[in-house]
Design a protein around this motif. Structure first.
Motif, short mmCIF file in Angstrom:
data_model
loop_
_atom_site.label_atom_id
_atom_site.label_comp_id
_atom_site.label_asym_id
_atom_site.label_seq_id
_atom_site.Cartn_x
_atom_site.Cartn_y
_atom_site.Cartn_z
N SER A 1 14.30 -15.46 1.01
CA SER A 1 13.49 -16.33 0.14
C SER A 1 12.19 -15.65 -0.29
CB SER A 1 13.19 -17.67 0.83
OG SER A 1 12.23 -17.51 1.85
N ASN A 2 11.37 -16.38 -1.03
CA ASN A 2 10.10 -15.82 -1.49
C ASN A 2 9.14 -15.57 -0.34
OD1 ASN A 2 10.83 -15.79 -4.21
ND2 ASN A 2 10.26 -17.94 -4.49
N GLU A 3 9.28 -16.36 0.73
CA GLU A 3 8.44 -16.12 1.91
C GLU A 3 8.79 -14.76 2.54
OE1 GLU A 3 10.00 -18.95 1.28
OE2 GLU A 3 8.32 -20.33 0.98
N GLY A 4 10.06 -14.43 2.55
CA GLY A 4 10.49 -13.14 3.06
C GLY A 4 9.97 -11.99 2.22
N LEU A 5 9.93 -12.22 0.91
CA LEU A 5 9.40 -11.21 -0.01
C LEU A 5 7.94 -10.91 0.33
CD1 LEU A 5 10.94 -9.84 -2.32
CD2 LEU A 5 9.88 -11.46 -3.91
N CYS A 6 7.20 -11.96 0.65
CA CYS A 6 5.80 -11.78 1.05
C CYS A 6 5.69 -11.05 2.39
CB CYS A 6 5.09 -13.14 1.13
SG CYS A 6 4.81 -13.91 -0.48
N GLU A 7 6.65 -11.28 3.28
CA GLU A 7 6.66 -10.54 4.56
C GLU A 7 6.85 -9.04 4.33
OE1 GLU A 7 8.55 -11.85 8.27
OE2 GLU A 7 9.24 -13.62 7.16
N THR B 1 0.67 1.07 0.89
CA THR B 1 0.88 0.81 -0.53
C THR B 1 2.15 0.01 -0.73
OG1 THR B 1 -0.23 2.88 -1.17
CG2 THR B 1 1.26 1.89 -2.80
N VAL B 2 2.10 -0.96 -1.62
CA VAL B 2 3.28 -1.75 -1.95
C VAL B 2 3.67 -1.49 -3.40
CG1 VAL B 2 4.26 -4.08 -2.13
CG2 VAL B 2 2.61 -3.56 -0.33
N LEU B 3 4.90 -1.02 -3.59
CA LEU B 3 5.43 -0.85 -4.94
C LEU B 3 6.11 -2.15 -5.35
CD1 LEU B 3 6.27 0.75 -7.47
CD2 LEU B 3 8.23 1.60 -6.18
N GLU C 1 -0.55 -11.62 -1.78
CA GLU C 1 -0.56 -11.55 -0.32
C GLU C 1 -0.79 -10.12 0.17
OE1 GLU C 1 -0.62 -14.19 1.72
OE2 GLU C 1 -0.74 -15.28 -0.18
N ALA C 2 -0.22 -9.15 -0.53
CA ALA C 2 -0.41 -7.75 -0.15
C ALA C 2 -1.87 -7.33 -0.32
CB ALA C 2 0.50 -6.85 -0.99
N ILE C 3 -2.49 -7.76 -1.42
CA ILE C 3 -3.90 -7.44 -1.65
C ILE C 3 -4.76 -8.02 -0.53
CG2 ILE C 3 -5.88 -7.89 -3.16
CD1 ILE C 3 -3.89 -7.76 -5.53
N LYS D 1 -4.01 -8.34 2.41
CA LYS D 1 -3.81 -7.53 3.62
C LYS D 1 -4.28 -6.09 3.38
CE LYS D 1 -1.76 -10.55 6.35
NZ LYS D 1 -2.31 -10.96 7.66
N ASN D 2 -5.09 -5.90 2.32
CA ASN D 2 -5.71 -4.61 2.01
C ASN D 2 -4.70 -3.52 1.65
OD1 ASN D 2 -7.78 -5.87 4.32
ND2 ASN D 2 -8.77 -4.99 2.51
N LYS D 3 -3.59 -3.91 1.03
CA LYS D 3 -2.62 -2.92 0.56
C LYS D 3 -2.95 -2.49 -0.87
CE LYS D 3 -0.04 -4.27 4.14
NZ LYS D 3 0.02 -3.50 5.40
N ASN D 4 -2.86 -1.20 -1.15
CA ASN D 4 -2.92 -0.74 -2.54
C ASN D 4 -1.63 -1.16 -3.24
OD1 ASN D 4 -5.46 0.56 -2.37
ND2 ASN D 4 -4.49 2.32 -1.39
N ILE D 5 -1.72 -1.45 -4.54
CA ILE D 5 -0.56 -1.92 -5.29
C ILE D 5 -0.14 -0.90 -6.32
CG2 ILE D 5 0.38 -3.77 -6.73
CD1 ILE D 5 -0.44 -4.70 -3.92
N ALA D 6 1.09 -0.39 -6.19
CA ALA D 6 1.70 0.43 -7.25
C ALA D 6 2.47 -0.55 -8.12
CB ALA D 6 2.62 1.49 -6.64
N LEU D 7 1.94 -0.86 -9.27
CA LEU D 7 2.38 -2.03 -10.04
C LEU D 7 3.40 -1.67 -11.11
CD1 LEU D 7 1.63 -5.10 -10.23
CD2 LEU D 7 0.10 -4.46 -12.11
N ALA D 8 4.65 -2.06 -10.85
CA ALA D 8 5.69 -1.94 -11.87
C ALA D 8 6.08 -3.31 -12.41
CB ALA D 8 6.93 -1.25 -11.29
N ASN D 9 5.53 -4.36 -11.80
CA ASN D 9 5.83 -5.73 -12.20
C ASN D 9 4.72 -6.24 -13.11
OD1 ASN D 9 5.16 -8.85 -11.07
ND2 ASN D 9 7.24 -8.49 -11.76
N LYS D 10 4.89 -6.02 -14.42
CA LYS D 10 3.82 -6.35 -15.37
C LYS D 10 3.51 -7.85 -15.41
CE LYS D 10 6.03 -4.32 -18.73
NZ LYS D 10 7.32 -3.96 -18.09
N GLU D 11 4.51 -8.68 -15.06
CA GLU D 11 4.30 -10.12 -15.13
C GLU D 11 3.23 -10.61 -14.16
OE1 GLU D 11 8.50 -9.20 -16.46
OE2 GLU D 11 7.22 -8.61 -14.78
#
Length: 383
Positions: A81-87, A96-98, A112-114, A116-126
């Motif tokens: 589920s979406n909760e798992g995606l956040c995990e 870093t989270v892609l 949620e990643a931000i 937790k102080n994760k850098n974001i490699a953003l391929a999801n423009k939405e």
């Protein structure tokens, strides 16, 4: 000693995700801690066995149960589920989270990643199209980097390096024009799904390929660029560049134009985002200048491909209007791929949704998700 980059990938079985894992194979200094897929458990199982992540998510709960049985001999935790995606996006070890999922589903895991102080490699423009005002503020608050993975935004990012933001005159986003460049609305009346999926330069997922053909994708990129680079939408220009060699450009106040060139290949922007600011050697995607005796540039035809103008309107007015644009498109493309509407109906339905659904200034996350739901229901109700 070479630095190890610890990453998590949401959307690892899609086009960007699989190419990212090819970069992992080549770089040797990247450790994968999390993976996810919507429902492709066959490929995800192979990825789990090869990369040995700590956690993997299958958004589809029934398929997640199947995968849990298949990989019970491994140490990988399976969530759903979406909760798992956040995990997956917040797994402790990843720095870093892609974000390579398609659509608004990338918004909450990114937030949620931000946190937790994760850098974001953003391929999801939405993520920035729908929640740019929230995401950019959070990134600044938590001191994390938003590193673009889209080839166009990576090109802009690279062309801005070493220069002052206040010296930027305008950003020039290049577009291939898709498979229907030069066509009129009459020519497009009976376009098939197969026609629209036949992109001349890029290998992408179905949704992005359709969006490329309607210029919706370029419209989403305009809105994303506005937030990523903190520029007014009036300073962003779209230019058709059929060869897809110049990935985008930045024009400065002194009229100098700096561009980033490369082969039509996503591996370079993926690797640059993960390894930033370092540039590692890469094999197999060298740009052969001798193949291109001409580079062409054209103004986009916004009479035929008027979705681009709709996106520019959304970028200018802001609020929840970009969410309406994005979500109406997601629903319309879904209907087109299922053969329930015609190709030209995609842009028409987006326009109707933007006219009908009230714009909310500075929407909260809850309001964004509600507008997303309303926009989809509006489009589906028209069929």
């Amino acid at each position: 000693m070479e630095k190890i980059h610890n990453i998590s990938i949401i959307g690892s079985t899609g086009s960007i995700g699989t190419q990212a894992l090819e970069v992992v194979d080549e770089c040797k200094n990247i450790r994968v801690w999390g993976l996810s897929s919507y429902s492709n458990i066959e490929l995800l199982e192979k990825q789990i066995r090869k990369y040995k992540p700590k956690i993997a998510c299958v958004v589809n709960e029934e398929r997640a149960k199947e995968l849990k049985i298949k990989v019970r001999d491994t140490d990988c935790k399976i969530v759903s589920s979406n909760e798992g995606l956040c995990e997956v996006s917040t797994v402790d070890e990843a720095e870093t989270v892609l974000t390579a999922v398609v659509g608004i589903s990338g918004l909450l895991p990114t937030i949620e990643a931000i946190k937790k102080n994760k850098n974001i490699a953003l391929a999801n423009k939405e993520t920035l199209v729908t929640g740019g005002h929230i995401v950019t503020k959070l990134a600044k608050e938590y001191g994390v980097k938003l590193l673009p993975v889209d080839s166009e935004h990576s090109a802009i990012f690279q062309s801005l390096e070493g220069n002052r933001p206040e010296d930027v005159k305008r950003i020039i986003l290049t577009a291939s024009g898709g498979p229907f460049f030069g066509k009129t609305a009459k020519d497009l009346e009976n376009v098939t799904v197969e026609d629209a999926l036949n992109h001349p330069n890029w290998s992408m997922g179905a949704k992005v390929t359709i969006d490329s053909s309607t210029l919706v994708n370029k419209g989403l990129e305009v809105i994303e660029a506005k937030w990523l680079f903190n520029v007014d939408s009036d300073k962003i220009k779209v230019l058709i560049h059929r060869q897809s060699v110049i990935h985008s450009m930045v024009e400065y106040n002194d009229n100098a134009v700096i561009a980033q060139l490369g082969a039509p290949d996503m591996k370079l922007p993926i690797q640059y985002a993960i390894e930033y600011p370092n540039r590692l050697p890469m094999r197999g995607n060298e740009l052969d200048f001798e193949k291109y005796d001409t580079l062409t540039f054209n103004k986009p035809d916004t009479d035929t491909f008027f979705a681009l103008e709709l996106a520019m309107k959304g970028a200018k007015l802001g609020g929840s209007l970009p969410t309406v644009f994005n979500s109406a498109d997601e629903a319309a493309v879904d209907l087109f791929l299922k053969g329930k509407i015609k190709y030209l109906d995609i842009s028409r339905l987006i326009a109707e949704a933007m006219d009908e659904i009230k714009n909310i200034e500075n929407p909260t996350i809850e309001q964004i998700l509600q507008v997303d739901k309303i926009s989809r229901e509006f489009v589906y109700s028209r069929v």
